[in-house]
Design a protein around this motif. Structure first.
Motif, PDB file in Angstrom:
ATOM      1  N   ASP A  35     -27.067  41.598  24.009  1.00 48.76           N
ATOM      2  CA  ASP A  35     -26.911  41.780  23.408  1.00 48.76           C
ATOM      3  C   ASP A  35     -26.750  42.864  24.401  1.00 48.76           C
ATOM      4  O   ASP A  35     -27.318  43.587  25.507  1.00 48.76           O
ATOM      5  CB  ASP A  35     -28.122  42.519  22.662  1.00 48.76           C
ATOM      6  N   VAL A  36     -25.356  42.795  24.472  1.00 44.31           N
ATOM      7  CA  VAL A  36     -24.438  44.125  24.962  1.00 44.31           C
ATOM      8  C   VAL A  36     -24.028  45.462  24.518  1.00 44.31           C
ATOM      9  O   VAL A  36     -23.203  46.335  25.087  1.00 44.31           O
ATOM     10  CB  VAL A  36     -23.210  43.844  26.095  1.00 44.31           C
ATOM     11  N   THR A  37     -24.696  45.503  23.855  1.00 48.18           N
ATOM     12  CA  THR A  37     -24.533  46.743  22.942  1.00 48.18           C
ATOM     13  C   THR A  37     -24.816  48.181  23.880  1.00 48.18           C
ATOM     14  O   THR A  37     -24.228  48.827  23.990  1.00 48.18           O
ATOM     15  CB  THR A  37     -25.370  47.266  21.421  1.00 48.18           C
ATOM     16  N   ALA A  38     -25.928  48.310  24.344  1.00 42.94           N
ATOM     17  CA  ALA A  38     -26.553  49.033  24.444  1.00 42.94           C
ATOM     18  C   ALA A  38     -25.486  49.438  26.255  1.00 42.94           C
ATOM     19  O   ALA A  38     -24.640  50.429  26.779  1.00 42.94           O
ATOM     20  CB  ALA A  38     -27.593  49.109  25.441  1.00 42.94           C
ATOM     21  N   ARG A  39     -25.159  48.754  26.837  1.00 44.35           N
ATOM     22  CA  ARG A  39     -24.088  48.362  27.955  1.00 44.35           C
ATOM     23  C   ARG A  39     -22.822  49.174  27.573  1.00 44.35           C
ATOM     24  O   ARG A  39     -22.524  49.376  28.834  1.00 44.35           O
ATOM     25  CB  ARG A  39     -24.094  46.926  28.749  1.00 44.35           C
ATOM     26  N   PRO A  64     -34.910  33.843  27.272  1.00 43.06           N
ATOM     27  CA  PRO A  64     -34.922  35.641  26.468  1.00 43.06           C
ATOM     28  C   PRO A  64     -33.525  36.027  26.637  1.00 43.06           C
ATOM     29  O   PRO A  64     -33.296  36.453  25.389  1.00 43.06           O
ATOM     30  CB  PRO A  64     -35.182  35.837  27.317  1.00 43.06           C
ATOM     31  N   LEU A  65     -32.427  35.134  26.414  1.00 43.38           N
ATOM     32  CA  LEU A  65     -31.336  35.542  25.658  1.00 43.38           C
ATOM     33  C   LEU A  65     -31.200  34.618  24.387  1.00 43.38           C
ATOM     34  O   LEU A  65     -32.224  33.275  24.054  1.00 43.38           O
ATOM     35  CB  LEU A  65     -30.333  33.957  26.541  1.00 43.38           C
ATOM     36  N   GLY A  66     -30.253  34.889  23.239  1.00 47.68           N
ATOM     37  CA  GLY A  66     -30.406  34.310  22.385  1.00 47.68           C
ATOM     38  C   GLY A  66     -30.020  33.163  22.216  1.00 47.68           C
ATOM     39  O   GLY A  66     -28.678  32.631  22.764  1.00 47.68           O
ATOM     40  N   MET A  67     -29.783  31.940  21.344  1.00 51.65           N
ATOM     41  CA  MET A  67     -29.694  30.582  22.310  1.00 51.65           C
ATOM     42  C   MET A  67     -29.292  29.812  20.639  1.00 51.65           C
ATOM     43  O   MET A  67     -29.514  30.262  19.783  1.00 51.65           O
ATOM     44  CB  MET A  67     -30.384  29.821  22.680  1.00 51.65           C
ATOM     45  N   ALA A  68     -28.436  29.530  20.378  1.00 44.24           N
ATOM     46  CA  ALA A  68     -28.097  28.514  19.501  1.00 44.24           C
ATOM     47  C   ALA A  68     -27.447  27.232  19.227  1.00 44.24           C
ATOM     48  O   ALA A  68     -26.301  27.613  20.555  1.00 44.24           O
ATOM     49  CB  ALA A  68     -27.404  29.372  18.013  1.00 44.24           C
ATOM     50  N   LEU A  69     -27.484  25.940  18.289  1.00 42.00           N
ATOM     51  CA  LEU A  69     -26.217  24.717  18.060  1.00 42.00           C
ATOM     52  C   LEU A  69     -25.888  24.508  17.061  1.00 42.00           C
ATOM     53  O   LEU A  69     -26.256  25.185  16.245  1.00 42.00           O
ATOM     54  CB  LEU A  69     -27.084  24.092  18.537  1.00 42.00           C
ATOM     55  N   GLN A 117     -22.218  38.731  23.701  1.00 41.77           N
ATOM     56  CA  GLN A 117     -21.573  38.011  24.899  1.00 41.77           C
ATOM     57  C   GLN A 117     -22.165  37.027  24.850  1.00 41.77           C
ATOM     58  O   GLN A 117     -23.013  36.774  24.631  1.00 41.77           O
ATOM     59  CB  GLN A 117     -21.544  38.552  26.508  1.00 41.77           C
ATOM     60  N   ILE A 118     -20.936  35.956  24.394  1.00 41.83           N
ATOM     61  CA  ILE A 118     -21.590  35.042  23.809  1.00 41.83           C
ATOM     62  C   ILE A 118     -20.802  33.512  25.146  1.00 41.83           C
ATOM     63  O   ILE A 118     -19.619  33.990  25.341  1.00 41.83           O
ATOM     64  CB  ILE A 118     -20.729  34.375  23.212  1.00 41.83           C
ATOM     65  N   HIS A 119     -21.474  32.803  25.845  1.00 38.22           N
ATOM     66  CA  HIS A 119     -21.386  31.952  26.700  1.00 38.22           C
ATOM     67  C   HIS A 119     -21.557  30.294  25.710  1.00 38.22           C
ATOM     68  O   HIS A 119     -22.084  29.839  25.360  1.00 38.22           O
ATOM     69  CB  HIS A 119     -22.291  32.201  27.515  1.00 38.22           C
ATOM     70  N   GLY A 120     -20.197  29.622  25.527  1.00 41.11           N
ATOM     71  CA  GLY A 120     -20.506  28.482  25.157  1.00 41.11           C
ATOM     72  C   GLY A 120     -19.954  27.073  25.528  1.00 41.11           C
ATOM     73  O   GLY A 120     -19.026  27.455  26.428  1.00 41.11           O
ATOM     74  N   ALA A 121     -20.783  25.997  25.553  1.00 42.67           N
ATOM     75  CA  ALA A 121     -19.911  24.620  26.131  1.00 42.67           C
ATOM     76  C   ALA A 121     -20.223  23.573  25.178  1.00 42.67           C
ATOM     77  O   ALA A 121     -21.135  23.868  23.909  1.00 42.67           O
ATOM     78  CB  ALA A 121     -20.935  24.680  27.339  1.00 42.67           C
ATOM     79  N   VAL A 122     -19.306  22.499  24.869  1.00 43.20           N
ATOM     80  CA  VAL A 122     -19.265  21.801  23.872  1.00 43.20           C
ATOM     81  C   VAL A 122     -20.206  20.774  24.476  1.00 43.20           C
ATOM     82  O   VAL A 122     -20.079  19.867  26.402  1.00 43.20           O
ATOM     83  CB  VAL A 122     -17.362  21.226  24.609  1.00 43.20           C
ATOM     84  N   VAL A 123     -20.825  20.018  23.667  1.00 46.47           N
ATOM     85  CA  VAL A 123     -21.466  18.882  23.948  1.00 46.47           C
ATOM     86  C   VAL A 123     -20.986  17.720  23.219  1.00 46.47           C
ATOM     87  O   VAL A 123     -20.446  18.294  22.240  1.00 46.47           O
ATOM     88  CB  VAL A 123     -22.811  19.104  24.279  1.00 46.47           C
TER      89      VAL A 123
END
Length: 991
Positions: free
Chosen positions: A609-613, A504-509, A587-593
């Motif tokens: 997406d934290v716009t509403a918060r 449900p969270l946006g994810m990208a590589l 809000q972005i959580h990132g981890a290096v591979v």
């Protein structure tokens, strides 16, 4: 031992090694192979230099690229040549040639003859520049020393061969001369030859020997001629010698040469090189043997020692490397690595037990044990006052040959563990001590210097494995903290793809490769929904496509830091520009591979997406500003405990300014302690009811405690989801302190009331006692005085004396009552003090017994006066620590008590125990009734059976006990053997 001094080899000496029998092979090849393997270099060489040429006696790898000048520099300077980069070193004359041949780094140590002449170099070559470590150079120096020993042995063998050839020529000449009839000249050469020469019969007997053989063996010429070569031969070499004789007699060989041991006259063996020729007659029949003997014991022992040294060093290095590899293989598990270190150390060093201790604050705590220490309970060793701590502080290996007399050792602990000798080596990680490696033995002197060096080598090698283990454990912790998507990716591609696509969270590589930095490699549907771009439009594009233009510089900085490997994880808040143009806060959580080489490969990001918060947070802040004027502390925190709002009243209550508090964990900052509740129940109430109220203890910024009445309420968004907790805290510290003061005053009042009640009861008891005890004596005195006043002149003298005695007795009784009451009042008022002195006990016992004090002459229970002369049993030298007057009063009261209730004291005894003095007053009366014994020493205690027949206040024993306690002693009652009572006063010894 190889002598070392500056000097160059003579051409003849180098030629014997270069051209002679001693080229290559054997020990030298093993040493160069070991150097190549231990130092991880492609080429290792034993190089000898003559005046105009260079010869490689032994090589590992292909030495063709090694030019002449580095080895020549080693020989000319007679010292090591260490070069990390040939291109930058001016000591080498042909740098360009060496570089062209692929030589980049060089390390060489000189090789010297036993006489100190420099023969060549033991060197290693690398094709890449490198920094030679101190350990590598030490290893190369040890290998060069072993090579010197081998060269010394080879030089000795060459010399022996030369001398033997010369002797053979002399013998051949002597034979020719003998054939020509010049026997005298042969005899002169035979007897004066420095080489042992003998004619030996076919049965082994000596037919003729020269003085050199006598010198070598220690036997006289006569003793040798009376024996045979079998008796001189070492038993281990006899079979080979006899086999040689048999082969020569059979014609299989004409001459033989071998190394063998002879036994000297003193029983010690000597190595000799023996050359034997079988002499035959004209018909080719064996006549006798001509034997030449050269003493090579020194050379042979030098060679044996060199080989043993090389073998020992090789074993030590191989064992260390083997253990290091085994521990390194298990380094992902720190506990397993520590266990392996302890167990494998016992395979490298002959010890009973081994232990690894790690520093834990001020102590060293055992982390792994093996051998005899495996099942022993290890003690914690302080780092400041122990031999282990000394090894840590000095960073040096320490050895104790006998724990019984070594002041650095705690003997009690070593005795409990069965340790008599030990070695302790520090474990260093990046130069800092982290613990110690210890080996121990149950016998004294179990270890030598070689064991100490081996343990040092092991500790140095294993420290790297420990560092690797700690790093592996740290990486494991980081791995456990990674998000589910990264864990799923490492687990399997299929599971990762499922989690990635359905999250449900946006994810990208996002690529972290320098050639396509910031390019989206993969995105999921949630990411497309957040940005408004289809997945196909996101993949292959830069992240700038959907990042806000104002944030591009910051984005590039984050990507560059991740690409450089400065950080592995990141949490940031950013602005996206939606496909339709509106602003989206995320809000972005990132981890290096990383790839298999450890370089950053791509970045896995989770986007929420934290716009509403943010809009809700802003609204809450706006609402909270309305509370700035309230006198109560108003605090808003998120569900994780971080402070979102802090009003001015909160600053006044807690002393923390808002700009320092926002974003910090509230409970950790204020040290929250719930009064009458616990955190779980408060959380349950908030989750179930949305409200909670109660009192809390907090810490102000200045460290003072503050008590607040807190009302908490859960804040929910428009969909009913909780997102924050609002607290309104009222400072009730002053009111609670007033309540505590009130409670303390009430408690103090209750204590005073109880004391008044007790005093009133004492007053009533005292009045009752005095009314009873004083009334009768006083009436008697008044009656007698009235009679005397009226009839004195007509009374007979005897009657006058009797009436006066009665008045005196009753007056003394009243005086005793007054003294006891006054003593009791002094005790109850807490005014009784004692000043103990060292006194002799016996004089006080005698004085009290002989005293005319009427108090001692009391009426017994039958109403008659009695006085029994008490027996005294007390050593003349017995002393006690007591105030003299107090001792007299205690004894007087006890004797009076015995007179009243026991027919008088029969014995006063005093004795000494290891801890105290015992003074016993004994009587032979009926003893103390059982029902009275529990309260015997309380005020007004009287037995019912004697209360009406014996006059007294019931204060005597109470006063004696308190006087004894004031002098740091005591009083107790014991039934006397055979009947009666014993009252025992215990006092401190006057030692």
């Amino acid at each position: 031992m190889v002598l070392r001094h500056t000097g160059h080899a003579s051409p003849a000496l180098s030629a014997r090694l270069v051209d002679g029998h001693a080229q290559g092979g054997g020990v030298l090849d093993r040493l160069t192979r070991l150097a190549s393997r231990l130092l991880n270099v492609p080429v290792a060489v034993v190089s000898l230099l003559g005046d105009d040429r260079q010869v490689f006696l032994s090589t590992a790898g292909e030495p063709s690229a090694l030019a002449y000048s580095p080895c020549r520099h080693v020989v000319e300077t007679d010292g090591p040549l260490i070069i990390g980069d040939i291109r930058a070193d001016g000591r080498v004359r042909d740098r360009a040639e060496l570089t062209a041949l692929g030589v980049a780094a060089y390390a060489g140590f000189p090789l010297r003859s036993p006489r100190g002449e420099t023969l060549g170099s033991f060197c290693v070559v690398d094709v890449e520049p490198r920094e030679w470590t101190a350990e590598q150079l030490s290893t190369l120096d040890d290998l060069a020393a072993a090579a010197e020993s081998e060269l010394a042995a080879r030089l000795a063998e060459t010399e022996i061969r030369t001398r033997a050839a010369r002797a053979q020529a002399q013998l051949d000449t002597a034979k020719a001369v003998t054939v020509n009839g010049i026997e005298a000249r042969f005899r002169s050469m035979f007897e004066s030859s420095p080489i042992g020469v003998a004619l030996v019969g076919l049965d082994g007997s000596f037919l003729r020997v020269n003085a050199a053989i006598a010198t070598i063996t220690g036997y006289s010429l006569d003793e040798l001629l009376a024996g045979n070569f079998q008796s001189l031969t070492h038993p281990a070499d006899l079979e080979a010698s006899l086999d040689m004789v048999t082969r020569m007699v059979a014609g299989e060989a004409h001459t033989m040469r071998l190394h063998k041991r002879y036994m000297r006259r003193d029983g010690t063996p000597v190595w000799c090189m023996v050359s034997v020729v079988l002499l035959r007659d004209d018909e080719n029949r064996p006549l006798h043997f001509l034997m030449q003997m050269v003493d090579i014991d020194v050379e042979r022992r030098s060679q044996d020692q060199a080989e043993a040294l090389a073998a020992r060093e090789t074993y030590r290095l191989r064992t260390t490397i083997s253990i290091q590899r085994e521990v390194a293989a298990a380094a992902s598990d720190l506990n397993e690595a520590l266990r392996l270190i302890a167990e494998r150390t016992l395979t490298a060093i002959p010890a009973d037990g081994a232990a690894v201790g790690l520093i834990d604050g001020p102590v060293l705590r055992a982390a792994a044990k093996a051998g005899s220490l495996a099942n022993r309970e290890m003690f914690e060793v302080p780092t400041g006052s122990s031999m282990s701590g000394l090894a840590v502080r000095t960073r040096t290996t320490l050895r104790c040959d006998d724990t019984a007399d070594d002041p650095r050792i705690e003997p009690t602990m070593c005795e409990a563990l069965g340790i008599r000798s030990l070695i302790i080596a520090p474990l260093l990680v990046d130069g800092e001590p982290v613990g110690v490696l210890t080996v121990s033995s149950g016998r004294a002197g179990a270890f030598d210097e070689a064991d100490e060096q081996q343990l040092t080598l092991l500790a140095d090698a294993l420290s790297g494995a420990l560092r690797h283990a700690e790093e592996a454990e740290h990486r494991a912790r980081l791995l456990r903290q990674a998000n589910d998507a990264v864990a799923a990716l490492q687990d399997s591609e299929a599971r990762f793809r499922s989690a990635f696509d359905n999250s449900p969270l946006g994810m990208a590589l996002t690529s972290l490769r320098p050639d396509n930095l910031g390019i989206v490699l993969q995105a999921n549907a949630a990411m497309a929904a957040i940005t408004g771009f289809p997945i196909a439009d996101l993949v292959g594009e830069s992240v700038h496509k959907f990042h806000h233009p104002y944030d591009h510089v910051e984005t590039d900085g984050h990507l560059a830091a991740l690409c450089a490997g400065d950080v592995d994880t990141a949490i940031v808040s950013k602005r996206y520009r939606h496909a339709d143009g509106h602003l989206v806060w995320v809000q972005i959580h990132g981890a290096v591979v990383r790839d298999e080489n450890g370089k950053p490969h791509y970045l896995v990001t989770q986007v929420q997406d934290v716009t509403a918060r943010r809009e809700i947070d802003e609204q809450l802040r706006q609402r909270a500003q309305l509370l700035d004027l309230t006198q109560d502390a108003v605090i808003l925190r998120d569900l994780g405990g971080r402070v979102l709002y802090w009003n001015p009243a909160a600053e006044r209550v807690y002393g923390w300014p808002a700009d320092l508090v926002i974003g910090h964990d509230l409970d950790n900052l204020l040290g929250t302690e719930f009064i009458g509740d616990d955190r779980r129940s408060v959380t349950d109430a908030l989750l179930s009811d949305g409200l909670w109220a109660g009192e809390i203890d907090h810490l102000r910024a200045d460290g003072r405690h503050v008590r607040v009445l807190s009302r908490k309420a859960v804040q929910c968004d428009s969909e009913g989801n909780p997102f924050a907790i609002l607290s309104i805290n009222t400072d009730v510290t002053a009111s609670r302190e007033a309540e505590q003061a009130r409670d303390a005053a009430i408690a103090d009042l209750n204590v005073r009331n109880r004391e008044l009640e007790e005093a009133n009861q004492l007053k009533q008891d005292l009045i009752g006692m005095l009314g009873h005890e004083i009334g009768n004596p006083l009436c008697s005195i008044l009656g007698y005085t009235e009679t005397i006043a009226d009839t004195w002149d007509v009374l007979p003298a005897e009657r006058q004396r009797a009436m006066l005695n009665a008045i005196d007795r009753n007056a003394q009784l009243l005086n005793g009552i007054v003294r006891e009451v006054l003593a009791m009042v002094t005790l109850d008022a807490g005014k009784l003090t004692a000043s103990p002195e060292t006194i002799a006990v016996r004089p006080h016992l005698e004085a009290v017994v002989a005293s005319a004090d009427p108090g001692v002459r009391a009426l017994d229970r039958f109403g008659s006066s009695s006085r029994v002369q008490a027996r005294i049993d007390c050593p003349e030298t017995l002393t006690a620590s007591v105030q003299p007057g107090h001792l007299d009063q205690m004894l007087t009261n006890l004797i009076s008590n015995a007179a009243k209730y026991g027919g008088g004291a029969t014995a006063l005894t005093a004795s000494v125990t290891p801890t105290e003095i015992r003074v016993v007053v004994r009587d032979e009366g009926p003893g103390v009734p059982a029902e009275l014994q529990p309260n015997l020493f309380t005020r007004f205690a009287r037995a019912e059976c004697t209360a009406r027949t014996v006059k007294g206040t019931g204060l005597g024993l109470y006063i004696v006990r308190e006087l004894a306690r004031a002098n740091h002693g005591d009083l107790h009652y014991e039934p006397a053997p055979g009947g009666g009572s014993m009252f025992v006063i215990t006092l401190p010894r006057a030692d």
